[in-house]
Each structure stands twice: as C-alpha cells, then as structure tokens.
Design an enzyme around this catalytic site. Structure first.
Site, PDB file in Angstrom:
ATOM      1  N   LYS A  68      15.771 -13.829  -1.250  1.00 35.27           N
ATOM      2  CA  LYS A  68      14.595 -13.102  -1.681  1.00 35.27           C
ATOM      3  C   LYS A  68      15.001 -11.523  -2.087  1.00 35.27           C
ATOM      4  O   LYS A  68      16.086 -11.024  -1.580  1.00 35.27           O
ATOM      5  CB  LYS A  68      13.545 -13.114  -0.774  1.00 35.27           C
ATOM      6  CG  LYS A  68      12.720 -14.520  -0.756  1.00 35.27           C
ATOM      7  CD  LYS A  68      11.566 -14.321   0.179  1.00 35.27           C
ATOM      8  CE  LYS A  68      10.944 -15.975   0.023  1.00 35.27           C
ATOM      9  NZ  LYS A  68       9.396 -16.112   0.770  1.00 35.27           N
ATOM     10  N   ARG A 101      13.418 -22.075   6.008  1.00 37.52           N
ATOM     11  CA  ARG A 101      13.478 -22.654   4.784  1.00 37.52           C
ATOM     12  C   ARG A 101      14.237 -21.963   3.959  1.00 37.52           C
ATOM     13  O   ARG A 101      14.347 -20.769   3.698  1.00 37.52           O
ATOM     14  CB  ARG A 101      12.066 -22.390   4.237  1.00 37.52           C
ATOM     15  CG  ARG A 101      11.937 -23.017   2.774  1.00 37.52           C
ATOM     16  CD  ARG A 101      10.399 -22.817   2.320  1.00 37.52           C
ATOM     17  NE  ARG A 101      10.145 -23.393   1.018  1.00 37.52           N
ATOM     18  CZ  ARG A 101      10.724 -22.833  -0.197  1.00 37.52           C
ATOM     19  NH1 ARG A 101      11.085 -21.758  -0.193  1.00 37.52           N
ATOM     20  NH2 ARG A 101      10.348 -23.527  -1.419  1.00 37.52           N
TER      21      ARG A 101
END
Length: 335
Positions: free
Chosen positions: A278, A313
């Site tokens: 991210k 995840r």
C-alpha cells in the site's frame, strides 16, 4: 461502549497471564484502558472483569475451517485490469488459475477480486464483476485446488455467483453499507464474512479524510456493523474485522491504527490485516512502485503477527510465509 481495552501483547517467555485471543504464542498480563480524549492508563489483568478477560483471551472461532490460534495467510488474486498493484497480471483464465495454484502452496485462503477498490477507482457493473470472478473461481475448483476462497466484493449478486461457483467466504470492504442485501445472503448461506472499515467510497475516499479520533471512530464503526450483521441473522462467530488500512485514511491515520492494532481484540473477533504494497509503505519506505514494496509489506505484516492479527492479506504469499515461519520461531513459547 466508551472505554476500550487494548491488550499489551507479549511473546517468547513462559505465559504469565492469558493467551491473547487464543494464540499459541502470544499472551498478555496488562491492558491499556483507553477512552476518547483521555490519556491511556495501564491496568493489570487481575483488575479486568471475568467478562473482559474472556473477550480478550478466548480463542476465536475457526474461519473456513481454519483454527485461529496461529497466523493465516490470505493470498490476493485480483482479476481486474486496474488494481493498484497487480492490475492485468491475472486477466486471463489460465494466468489466474496458474497464480492460484502457486499461492495455494503457501496461502490458507485465496481472495478473488473483480473490482478495484484502489483510491480513485470507479464502480464496476454487477454483470462485469460476475463475469470476471465467477468463471475464475469455477476454473480454480475444476483444477482441483481446494484452498478456501474468499470473494472480495461489496455486492450481493456478485457474492451469490461466487459462492455458487465454489467460494467459501465474503470479504466486504464496505461492511454492508454499499449493499445491505449482501448481509441477508451471508446469513442465508451461513458463510464467514470480513467487515472492513472504510470512510467514503473508493473514488472519493482519499479526498481529505478526517476523524475525531481515528482509533475510536474505526472501533465504533466496526461495532455498529457487527451489530447490523448479527441483527440480519449472521452468527457472530462467522465475522472477521478489518481496520481498513488505506481506505479513507492518511498516512498518520494508518500508522496510528497499526501502532494500536491490538485494540481490535476488544471486539472479541478475528482480525484481518491488509497492508500489502500500500501507498503508505511506499511513502515511508521510499518505494514509488507498488511491486517494490515487498520489504516494507513484510515489516508491517510481522508487526501484525506480533500483535495477534489472525489473517494477513498479502500479494506475496511465498515470501510472507517464510517471514512468518521465522517470526514464529522467535516468538515460540518457552517451556
């Protein structure tokens, strides 16, 4: 609930308190008592009520048949042309099945997504999302891959098609705020669901996100959505929580949530942490390209493991499994 309890996770020495959320390796004997606009104070485990101790320490219910006493890896498989990190990588059926087979060697769950939820992404039609995901899930099952599959969607009809094709779980980044009928489907099918916090929708969520107190606002939202879910007939033991790192949050919001990740144990449910590649990792780690953020992603994943996150995840399943194996060896409980 106003005041909340944040267990202080410990590892590597004989247990001197209670297991943290049923973990085989983590325990706690102190908590931080937190309230809005008040400095946190330490509190010993003995000062907590029996109900509080149970909420923080009891083993979470299995998800997709997987015990939650150790970290589980959820492998990301996006079948989209525009996801922020792997858009277009698995657009063909063969490529998607090949990648699923590779990930199944190390991942405990495969998360299939057909709509990008990156910042600025536009909504995909139901028909197109079904076209992208259901055939891939069916092909994975036809290839003999038995790893549990999660469908990453906000939409009831997409989830229904995915479950019919062989998926086992729903991962809703909108926590039923986008399509409340998805809650009815999850209840009817009696499948696990992950409820994630997000402020706004993907196309606008990074337009100056603001919070009164990001920790309490996220916790209050999740508590509200858990109540909504159970009110629609979803068993509490089927619910997983996700703080939604990167979804309507600044870098500072993300870091605050990660530093205090163990606060989510106060909800009494499994925690899913999705941080892989991210933007905040690129900003802090000085890696402009998403695929150059493996080292930073692993650092944050291991922080999640140390704080008791049950499901991680990630895109890079092989590297993550190797890192977690080493982390667990360091955390192993001494006799």
């Amino acid at each position: 609930m106003t005041a909340r309890l944040q267990p202080i996770a410990r590892s590597g020495v004989p247990f001197a308190g209670h297991s943290l959320a049923g973990s085989a390796d983590l325990w706690f004997d102190e908590v931080l008592l937190r309230d809005r606009n008040v400095p946190a104070t330490r509190k010993s485990l003995a000062e907590c009520t029996a109900q509080e101790q149970t909420r923080l320490s009891q083993r979470r219910a299995p998800i997709c048949g997987l015990p939650m006493d150790r970290p589980r890896i959820m492998g990301v498989l996006n079948v989209t042309p525009d996801s922020f990190s792997d858009g277009g990588d698995h657009a063909s059926l063969d490529a998607a099945v090949t990648r699923a087979r590779q990930m199944a060697e190390e991942a405990d769950i495969l998360d299939i997504g057909g709509e990008s939820t990156r910042p600025g992404a536009e909504e995909v039609s139901v028909a197109e999302e079904i076209r992208r995901t259901s055939k891939v899930i069916a092909a994975i099952r036809n290839a003999g891959i038995t790893t549990p599959i999660s469908i990453d969607t906000r939409k009831a009809r997409v989830a229904e098609a995915a479950l019919d094709a062989g998926a086992n779980m729903v991962n809703d980044v909108a926590a039923f705020t986008f399509d409340p009928e998805l809650a009815d489907l999850v209840a009817e099918r009696d499948v696990p669901v992950c409820l994630m916090h997000a402020q706004g929708r993907p196309d606008t969520m990074q337009h100056n996100p603001r919070y009164d107190d990001v920790l309490f606002d996220v916790m209050d939202f999740l508590e509200d959505r858990i109540a909504f879910a159970t009110g629609r007939g979803i068993a509490r033991e089927r619910i997983v929580t996700d703080p939604g790192i990167g979804f309507g949050k600044t870098l500072e919001h993300n870091v605050t949530l990660l530093r205090n990740l163990s606060l989510l144990h106060d909800l009494g449910l499994p925690i899913l942490l999705g941080v892989s590649r991210k933007r905040f990792i690129g900003t802090i780690g000085q890696a402009a390209e998403a695929k150059e953020r493996l080292a930073g992603s692993l650092a944050v994943v291991l922080h999640g493991v140390q704080n008791g996150a049950q499901i991680l995840r990630v895109h890079d399943t092989y590297e993550t499994r190797q890192a977690i194996r080493l982390q667990q060896a360091m955390m192993k409980r001494e006799s």
